[in-house]
Design a protein around this motif. Structure first.
Motif, PDB file in Angstrom:
ATOM      1  N   GLY A   1       0.807  -1.225   0.000  1.00 23.87           N
ATOM      2  CA  GLY A   1       0.000   0.000   0.000  1.00 23.87           C
ATOM      3  C   GLY A   1       0.829   1.258   0.000  1.00 23.87           C
ATOM      4  O   GLY A   1       1.985   1.267   0.428  1.00 23.87           O
ATOM      5  N   TYR A   2       0.190   2.250  -0.503  1.00 20.31           N
ATOM      6  CA  TYR A   2       0.797   3.572  -0.494  1.00 20.31           C
ATOM      7  C   TYR A   2       0.318   4.359   0.696  1.00 20.31           C
ATOM      8  O   TYR A   2       0.901   5.360   1.082  1.00 20.31           O
ATOM      9  N   ASN A   3      -0.788   3.945   1.264  1.00 21.97           N
ATOM     10  CA  ASN A   3      -1.327   4.568   2.476  1.00 21.97           C
ATOM     11  C   ASN A   3      -1.625   3.454   3.488  1.00 21.97           C
ATOM     12  O   ASN A   3      -1.821   2.296   3.125  1.00 21.97           O
ATOM     13  N   GLU A   4      -1.633   3.824   4.755  1.00 20.98           N
ATOM     14  CA  GLU A   4      -1.886   2.841   5.800  1.00 20.98           C
ATOM     15  C   GLU A   4      -3.388   2.555   5.882  1.00 20.98           C
ATOM     16  O   GLU A   4      -4.118   3.142   6.677  1.00 20.98           O
ATOM     17  N   ILE A   5      -3.868   1.663   5.033  1.00 25.37           N
ATOM     18  CA  ILE A   5      -5.281   1.307   5.026  1.00 25.37           C
ATOM     19  C   ILE A   5      -5.402  -0.210   5.117  1.00 25.37           C
ATOM     20  O   ILE A   5      -4.462  -0.940   4.803  1.00 25.37           O
ATOM     21  N   THR A   6      -6.568  -0.648   5.574  1.00 25.16           N
ATOM     22  CA  THR A   6      -6.905  -2.077   5.591  1.00 25.16           C
ATOM     23  C   THR A   6      -8.127  -2.252   4.711  1.00 25.16           C
ATOM     24  O   THR A   6      -9.146  -1.593   4.916  1.00 25.16           O
ATOM     25  N   THR A   7      -7.996  -3.115   3.742  1.00 25.74           N
ATOM     26  CA  THR A   7      -9.082  -3.249   2.776  1.00 25.74           C
ATOM     27  C   THR A   7      -9.105  -4.643   2.174  1.00 25.74           C
ATOM     28  O   THR A   7      -8.207  -5.454   2.411  1.00 25.74           O
ATOM     29  N   SER A   8     -10.149  -4.905   1.387  1.00 23.95           N
ATOM     30  CA  SER A   8     -10.289  -6.164   0.677  1.00 23.95           C
ATOM     31  C   SER A   8     -10.148  -5.903  -0.814  1.00 23.95           C
ATOM     32  O   SER A   8     -10.541  -4.831  -1.310  1.00 23.95           O
TER      33      SER A   8
END
Length: 262
Positions: free
Chosen positions: A201-208
């Motif tokens: 990731g380029y940003n600190e995110i949590t995703t599906s």
């Protein structure tokens, strides 16, 4: 002759005759009378069995004479049976009969059964080009037979893909997705896919991340297409997910199927 003597002799003779008559009467009670034709009635005193003799009394209804005679042992037994050895596909069984009166016994054989206890082992693995062999061996009698294992479908796994998540028109994170392995089950009606998912990731995110699984036959005809989603992933997470597919009919042995991700 003296009168008293004569009288004494006469009395003595009467006494002797009386004893003789009484003795004769007693003998007739014990022995058959030669003058009686005898009509006997029998009475069972003791029943005969296969173990012991019996007895019966026969009594003349005319003169009363009676005697007892033995009744021979019978040949009739009262048997109980029990299986003393179970039959198998290799050996005869034995059933033992024992008379509960005299303990007389005998045995009968029980025919072998037709039931085997088979254990199987794959003696030749099937591939997409050659059929295999499964060998069944009875653990009791050693009977052996074989069954052909059909060829396996030729499964071709496609290349890995990159799935992106965008926000505001820019890519926020990405995920590398690849089918790593498969297992065929249920006579080639079911396939379990093991899929690798690795996020960055380029940003600190949590995703599906979403992806589409497609299956083509050897001629390139699309047979199956369905969208899936990965588990929730943060940057640099790695996970494996399982996808189970069950078909209404088995995949054709030896035929080619290509599994692609999009």
């Amino acid at each position: 002759m003296n009168k008293k003597l004569i009288i004494g002799i006469a009395v003595a003779l009467v006494a002797v005759f009386a004893v003789i008559i009484i003795a004769s009467s007693s003998d007739n009670a014990k022995n058959p009378s030669s003058s009686c034709t005898h009509t006997y009635v029998s009475n069972i005193v003791k029943d005969a069995t296969c173990k012991e003799m019996g007895s019966k009394t026969n009594t003349c209804t005319i003169c009363g004479f009676s005697y007892t005679e033995s009744i021979p042992r019978t040949n009739s037994h009262l048997y109980n049976s029990v299986v003393t050895k179970e039959p198998t596909c290799r050996d005869l069984g034995i059933r033992t009969f024992v008379c509960k009166i005299c303990n007389n016994s005998y045995e009968e054989y029980i025919e072998k059964t037709e039931e085997h206890n088979y254990e199987s082992v794959v003696t030749k693995k099937a591939t997409s080009s050659t059929s295999g062999i499964k060998t069944y061996t009875c653990t009791i009698c050693g009977d052996v037979y074989t069954v052909e294992i059909p060829k396996l479908p030729n499964i071709v796994l496609g290349d890995s893909i990159i799935s992106h998540v965008k926000a505001g028109g820019s890519i926020q994170a990405g995920c590398a997705i690849k089918i790593m392995s498969y297992i065929l089950e249920n006579d080639n009606k079911t396939i379990n896919l093991n899929i690798y998912t690795g996020a960055y990731g380029y940003n600190e995110i949590t995703t599906s991340f979403k992806f589409v699984l497609k299956i083509y036959n050897g001629e390139g005809l699309l047979l199956f297409s369905k969208q899936y989603a990965t588990n929730q992933l943060s940057a640099w997470d790695e996970m494996y997910m399982d996808v189970k597919l069950t078909f209404t009919s088995p995949l054709t042995p030896g035929a080619t199927y290509r599994f692609e991700l999009a």
